[in-house]
Each structure stands twice: as structure tokens, then as C-alpha cells.
Design an enzyme around this catalytic site. Structure first.
Site, PDB file in Angstrom:
ATOM      1  N   GLY A  20       0.792  -1.227   0.000  1.00  0.00           N
ATOM      2  CA  GLY A  20       0.000   0.000   0.000  1.00  0.00           C
ATOM      3  C   GLY A  20       0.821   1.271   0.000  1.00  0.00           C
ATOM      4  O   GLY A  20       0.325   2.334   0.387  1.00  0.00           O
ATOM      5  N   SER A  21       2.067   1.201  -0.467  1.00  0.00           N
ATOM      6  CA  SER A  21       2.871   2.430  -0.469  1.00  0.00           C
ATOM      7  C   SER A  21       2.300   3.464  -1.438  1.00  0.00           C
ATOM      8  O   SER A  21       2.416   4.672  -1.202  1.00  0.00           O
ATOM      9  CB  SER A  21       4.336   2.131  -0.789  1.00  0.00           C
ATOM     10  OG  SER A  21       4.500   1.704  -2.113  1.00  0.00           O
ATOM     11  N   ARG A  73      -8.777 -15.514  -9.298  1.00  0.00           N
ATOM     12  CA  ARG A  73      -9.934 -14.910  -9.981  1.00  0.00           C
ATOM     13  C   ARG A  73     -10.570 -13.838  -9.116  1.00  0.00           C
ATOM     14  O   ARG A  73     -10.452 -13.830  -7.901  1.00  0.00           O
ATOM     15  CB  ARG A  73     -10.993 -15.974 -10.277  1.00  0.00           C
ATOM     16  CG  ARG A  73     -10.826 -16.653 -11.617  1.00  0.00           C
ATOM     17  CD  ARG A  73     -12.046 -17.519 -11.896  1.00  0.00           C
ATOM     18  NE  ARG A  73     -13.286 -16.745 -11.838  1.00  0.00           N
ATOM     19  CZ  ARG A  73     -14.495 -17.276 -11.623  1.00  0.00           C
ATOM     20  NH1 ARG A  73     -14.634 -18.567 -11.433  1.00  0.00           N
ATOM     21  NH2 ARG A  73     -15.570 -16.487 -11.597  1.00  0.00           N
ATOM     22  N   MET A 100      -3.895  -7.373  -7.196  1.00  0.00           N
ATOM     23  CA  MET A 100      -3.333  -8.480  -7.966  1.00  0.00           C
ATOM     24  C   MET A 100      -4.363  -9.318  -8.733  1.00  0.00           C
ATOM     25  O   MET A 100      -4.016 -10.362  -9.283  1.00  0.00           O
ATOM     26  CB  MET A 100      -2.507  -9.382  -7.037  1.00  0.00           C
ATOM     27  CG  MET A 100      -1.314  -8.672  -6.412  1.00  0.00           C
ATOM     28  SD  MET A 100      -0.231  -7.861  -7.633  1.00  0.00           S
ATOM     29  CE  MET A 100       0.554  -9.316  -8.357  1.00  0.00           C
ATOM     30  N   HIS A 119       1.200   0.714 -13.019  1.00  0.00           N
ATOM     31  CA  HIS A 119       1.957  -0.466 -13.443  1.00  0.00           C
ATOM     32  C   HIS A 119       3.435  -0.116 -13.507  1.00  0.00           C
ATOM     33  O   HIS A 119       3.806   0.930 -14.042  1.00  0.00           O
ATOM     34  CB  HIS A 119       1.454  -0.942 -14.815  1.00  0.00           C
ATOM     35  CG  HIS A 119       2.158  -2.176 -15.279  1.00  0.00           C
ATOM     36  ND1 HIS A 119       1.838  -3.424 -14.813  1.00  0.00           N
ATOM     37  CD2 HIS A 119       3.200  -2.345 -16.127  1.00  0.00           C
ATOM     38  CE1 HIS A 119       2.644  -4.318 -15.365  1.00  0.00           C
ATOM     39  NE2 HIS A 119       3.484  -3.690 -16.173  1.00  0.00           N
ATOM     40  N   GLY A 153      -8.402  -5.775 -20.911  1.00  0.00           N
ATOM     41  CA  GLY A 153      -7.136  -6.481 -21.118  1.00  0.00           C
ATOM     42  C   GLY A 153      -6.253  -6.419 -19.888  1.00  0.00           C
ATOM     43  O   GLY A 153      -6.628  -5.853 -18.856  1.00  0.00           O
ATOM     44  N   ASP A 155      -3.263  -4.732 -18.365  1.00  0.00           N
ATOM     45  CA  ASP A 155      -2.360  -3.567 -18.463  1.00  0.00           C
ATOM     46  C   ASP A 155      -2.381  -2.935 -19.852  1.00  0.00           C
ATOM     47  O   ASP A 155      -1.343  -2.545 -20.397  1.00  0.00           O
ATOM     48  CB  ASP A 155      -0.917  -3.977 -18.087  1.00  0.00           C
ATOM     49  CG  ASP A 155      -0.844  -4.623 -16.715  1.00  0.00           C
ATOM     50  OD1 ASP A 155      -1.545  -4.142 -15.805  1.00  0.00           O
ATOM     51  OD2 ASP A 155      -0.101  -5.604 -16.555  1.00  0.00           O
ATOM     52  N   GLU A 184       6.715   6.084  -8.797  1.00  0.00           N
ATOM     53  CA  GLU A 184       5.273   5.800  -8.706  1.00  0.00           C
ATOM     54  C   GLU A 184       4.599   6.737  -7.718  1.00  0.00           C
ATOM     55  O   GLU A 184       3.489   7.215  -7.947  1.00  0.00           O
ATOM     56  CB  GLU A 184       5.032   4.352  -8.242  1.00  0.00           C
ATOM     57  CG  GLU A 184       5.398   3.299  -9.261  1.00  0.00           C
ATOM     58  CD  GLU A 184       5.079   1.891  -8.771  1.00  0.00           C
ATOM     59  OE1 GLU A 184       4.766   1.713  -7.576  1.00  0.00           O
ATOM     60  OE2 GLU A 184       5.159   0.969  -9.592  1.00  0.00           O
TER      61      GLU A 184
HETATM   62  C1  GRF Z   1       3.656  -1.290  -7.451  1.00  0.00           C
HETATM   63  O1  GRF Z   1       4.960  -1.527  -7.916  1.00  0.00           O
HETATM   64  C2  GRF Z   1       2.685  -1.181  -8.577  1.00  0.00           C
HETATM   65  O2  GRF Z   1       3.217  -0.619  -9.726  1.00  0.00           O
HETATM   66  C3  GRF Z   1       2.323  -2.622  -8.831  1.00  0.00           C
HETATM   67  O3  GRF Z   1       2.304  -3.199  -7.551  1.00  0.00           O
HETATM   68  C4  GRF Z   1       3.138  -2.483  -6.661  1.00  0.00           C
HETATM   69  C5  GRF Z   1       2.293  -2.057  -5.483  1.00  0.00           C
HETATM   70  O4  GRF Z   1       3.048  -1.508  -4.442  1.00  0.00           O
HETATM   71  N1  GRF Z   1       1.065  -2.677  -9.551  1.00  0.00           N
HETATM   72  P1  GRF Z   1       2.315  -0.871  -3.165  1.00  0.00           P
HETATM   73  O5  GRF Z   1       1.392  -1.911  -2.585  1.00  0.00           O
HETATM   74  O6  GRF Z   1       1.594   0.361  -3.594  1.00  0.00           O
HETATM   75  O7  GRF Z   1       3.439  -0.570  -2.211  1.00  0.00           O
END
Ligand code: GRF
Length: 200
Positions: A20-21, A73, A100, A119, A153, A155, A184
Site C-alpha cells: 500500500g505504499s 480470480r 493483484m 503499473h 485487457g 495492463d 510511482e
Molecule cells: C507497485 O509496484 C505497482 O506498480 C504494482 O504493484 C506495486 C504495489 O506496491 N502494480 P504498493 O502496494 O503500492 O506498495
């Protein structure tokens, strides 16, 4: 798209499976006044995910999504349940942050063009899992991160913003991922701001 408060503050719902960063970075941007938004609900398919702790520590409602025992799923019934919760709280924009499971119909139909994802690559390069490792294994000289709209799709939806990150000669998958994550944390709040602007 009705912005319920009328002050341009958009309501966010965040879905995540891990640390959750990114959710934290969005929250920090809200708290320091650079993003006019509110996280009204954090949902996770993983009851042990630290994203739930972070949300609770910040006084944000946080709940586990029941995925009916499925490992990977995201069953329709669970998506409908998620959609109902988000709708009942007046969520304007759904942010996937390390979530995920693949989001498809029915959730996509209930929030058309209102679900975004982050992503860890420069899409369309390296979609899918562990994109940072894919970049190192491919010998790429550059990677980065992308915030994009979610479509059916994996990503593949329209790109909102990207940030580039060089791949250094001695990078491991882990060291590259750490540097991508730093980017990010600036990119996601900036992308939300841009999307919010286009909605008002
Ligand atoms: C990030 O690298 C994001 O791009 C990918 O999953 C990771 C999540 O990291 N989809 P966090 O849980 O936000 O720390």
C-alpha cells in the site's frame, strides 16, 4: 459524473493486495494539500495486506473483499459487492494500487472509464507480473511506471501519465523496483489530479 460535494474534491476508492505504499503516497498528497481528493474506502482481497493497516492507521474505512476462495480470480459476485460498496459511498474514481486480480466485467461496466491502475513499466512494454524483473531480464536500458485507465485487457488501457527510470548496469530486479516505486509515488497523485480535472 456527479461530484457530490461541489468543491471539486473527488472521492476515491482504493483496491490493493500488498504494502500500500502507493495508497500512502496518494494520502500524503491529499494531506499536504497538493491533491484535492478524499479516500473513502480501501479494499483488499488479502486479509493480511499492510494496505489495510495503513488505512486503519489513517482513520480510513478498510475492508476485506471475499473472493469466494478463488486464488487469483475476481469472481463476479465479489466484483458486484465491491461495486455496491464503492457506489454507496459515492466513489468517483477507483484506484488500483498493487491489486493483484484482473478487474473485468461487471466492475468495469459499473465504473466506465473510472478505474485506473499503476503499473511498474513503461507500457506497452512489460505488461503482467514483476515488470521490473522483466525489464532487467530483457537487458532494457530504461523502464519506469505508467498510470492508465483499466480496460478488459491486462495492463492495456489508455495511458494517463508515465515516468521514466533508467536501468543501471548493476541493477537487480529489487533495486530497479525500489527506484521505480519512488517514481510511482509522485506519478499516481499527479495522474489522479489530471483525471479529476478532466472529470469536473
Ligand atoms: C507497485 O509496484 C505497482 O506498480 C504494482 O504493484 C506495486 C504495489 O506496491 N502494480 P504498493 O502496494 O503500492 O506498495
Amino acid at each position: 459524473m456527479g461530484m457530490s460535494t461541489g468543491d471539486g474534491k473527488i472521492k476515491l476508492g482504493v483496491l490493493g493486495s500488498g504494502s500500500g505504499s502507493n495508497m500512502q503516497a496518494i494520502l500524503d498528497a491529499i494531506q499536504d494539500g497538493s491533491l484535492n481528493a478524499e479516500i473513502v474506502l480501501v479494499l483488499s482481497d488479502n486479509p493480511d495486506a499492510y494496505i489495510l493497516e495503513r488505512a486503519k492507521n489513517a482513520g480510513i474505512a478498510a475492508e476485506v473483499i471475499d473472493c469466494q476462495g478463488y486464488e487469483t480470480r475476481f469472481p463476479d459476485v465479489s466484483q458486484r459487492e465491491v461495486a455496491e460498496k464503492l457506489k454507496s459511498l459515492g466513489v468517483d474514481l477507483v484506484c488500483l494500487a498493487g491489486f493483484m486480480r484482473l478487474v473485468k466485467q461487471p466492475l468495469l461496466d459499473i465504473f466506465p472509464d473510472r478505474i485506473i491502475n499503476i503499473h511498474p513499466s513503461l507500457l506497452p512494454e512489460f505488461p503482467g507480473l514483476m515488470a521490473w524483473k522483466q525489464a532487467v531480464d530483457a537487458g532494457a536500458e530504461e523502464s519506469g511506471c505508467t498510470v492508465h485507465y483499466v480496460d478488459a485487457g491486462m495492463d492495456t488501457g489508455p495511458i494517463i501519465l508515465q515516468a521514466k527510470v533508467p536501468v543501471l548496469p548493476d541493477d537487480t530486479a529489487e533495486s530497479l523496483h525500489a527506484r521505480i516505486q519512488e517514481q510511482e509515488h509522485g506519478l499516481y497523485p499527479a495522474a489522479i489530479k489530471q483525471v479529476a480535472g478532466s472529470m469536473s
